[in-house]
Design an enzyme around this catalytic site. Structure first.
Site, short mmCIF file in Angstrom:
data_model
loop_
_atom_site.label_atom_id
_atom_site.label_comp_id
_atom_site.label_asym_id
_atom_site.label_seq_id
_atom_site.Cartn_x
_atom_site.Cartn_y
_atom_site.Cartn_z
N ASN A 43 0.84 -1.19 0.00
CA ASN A 43 0.00 0.00 0.00
C ASN A 43 0.88 1.25 0.00
O ASN A 43 1.96 1.27 0.59
CB ASN A 43 -1.00 -0.01 1.16
CG ASN A 43 -0.38 -0.14 2.52
OD1 ASN A 43 0.56 -0.89 2.73
ND2 ASN A 43 -0.93 0.58 3.49
N ILE A 44 0.40 2.25 -0.72
CA ILE A 44 1.11 3.51 -0.86
C ILE A 44 0.09 4.62 -0.60
O ILE A 44 -0.82 4.81 -1.40
CB ILE A 44 1.73 3.66 -2.26
CG1 ILE A 44 2.66 2.48 -2.55
CG2 ILE A 44 2.45 5.00 -2.39
CD1 ILE A 44 3.06 2.37 -4.01
N GLU A 45 0.24 5.31 0.51
CA GLU A 45 -0.71 6.35 0.89
C GLU A 45 -0.23 7.73 0.46
O GLU A 45 0.97 7.99 0.41
CB GLU A 45 -0.89 6.37 2.41
CG GLU A 45 -1.50 5.12 2.96
CD GLU A 45 -1.62 5.16 4.47
OE1 GLU A 45 -2.28 4.26 5.01
OE2 GLU A 45 -1.07 6.07 5.13
N CYS A 54 -3.82 0.47 -2.83
CA CYS A 54 -3.79 -0.71 -1.96
C CYS A 54 -2.72 -1.66 -2.46
O CYS A 54 -2.29 -1.60 -3.62
CB CYS A 54 -5.15 -1.41 -1.98
SG CYS A 54 -6.49 -0.46 -1.25
N GLU A 56 -2.97 -4.83 -3.13
CA GLU A 56 -3.46 -5.69 -4.22
C GLU A 56 -3.44 -4.94 -5.55
O GLU A 56 -3.08 -5.50 -6.58
CB GLU A 56 -4.89 -6.16 -3.90
CG GLU A 56 -5.00 -6.97 -2.62
CD GLU A 56 -5.24 -6.14 -1.37
OE1 GLU A 56 -5.70 -6.71 -0.37
OE2 GLU A 56 -4.98 -4.90 -1.38
N CYS A 88 -10.00 -5.08 0.50
CA CYS A 88 -11.13 -4.15 0.60
C CYS A 88 -12.08 -4.39 -0.58
O CYS A 88 -11.76 -5.13 -1.51
CB CYS A 88 -10.62 -2.71 0.62
SG CYS A 88 -9.99 -2.11 -0.97
N CYS A 91 -10.60 -3.56 -4.07
CA CYS A 91 -9.60 -4.54 -4.49
C CYS A 91 -10.25 -5.88 -4.83
O CYS A 91 -9.79 -6.59 -5.72
CB CYS A 91 -8.53 -4.71 -3.42
SG CYS A 91 -7.38 -3.33 -3.42
#
Length: 142
Positions: A43-45, A54, A56, A88, A91
């Site tokens: 994940n990369i916010e 996300c 995935e 989620c 995803c």
């Protein structure tokens, strides 16, 4: 041959590379394509929620960019703070488009590995698919 444990280890390694400064909720994913290739993501916010990626989604992007197979046969998902991390809703739909209802999804604990295995059909029993689009198109032209 890639094992479930290999997928877990790849997902866990990807999780360690995440960028989650806001949620502090690291997630990693590894997908096995039907050609035997393995692709991982984390994940990369970004501060503009929900514009991050996300794990995935990142793994799917790596698979597509690799230029080989685009068919997922198995998935492992791991989160640092959950015993069994499930994809989620968004995803689930993305994964469904690159897999099938019988595709195995391994929900993992970061310390022990696979906790539960389910199918995409169990995670997303009524996924939106191209048949849905064809039906909408046919109704619109009637």
């Amino acid at each position: 041959m890639t094992t479930i444990d290999d997928l877990f280890k790849t997902a866990k390694s990807a999780m360690a590379k995440c960028h989650a400064p806001y949620s502090r909720f690291p997630v990693g994913a590894a997908i096995l394509a039907d050609d035997g290739s393995v692709h991982s993501g984390c994940n990369i916010e970004v501060v503009s929620f929900p514009e991050g990626w996300c794990a995935e989604t990142s793994a799917i992007a790596h698979m597509v960019m690799a230029g080989g197979s685009r068919r997922i046969v198995e998935i492992a998902v791991v989160a640092e703070k959950l015993v069994a991390c499930s994809p989620c809703g968004g995803c689930r739909q993305r994964l469904a488009e690159f897999s099938g209802p019988d595709t195995r999804v391994h929900l993992c604990d970061a310390a022990t590995g696979v906790v539960e295995t389910v199918t995409m059909g169990e995670l997303l029993p009524h996924s939106f698919d191209t048949a849905s689009l064809d039906g909408a198109e046919n109704e619109a032209s009637a």
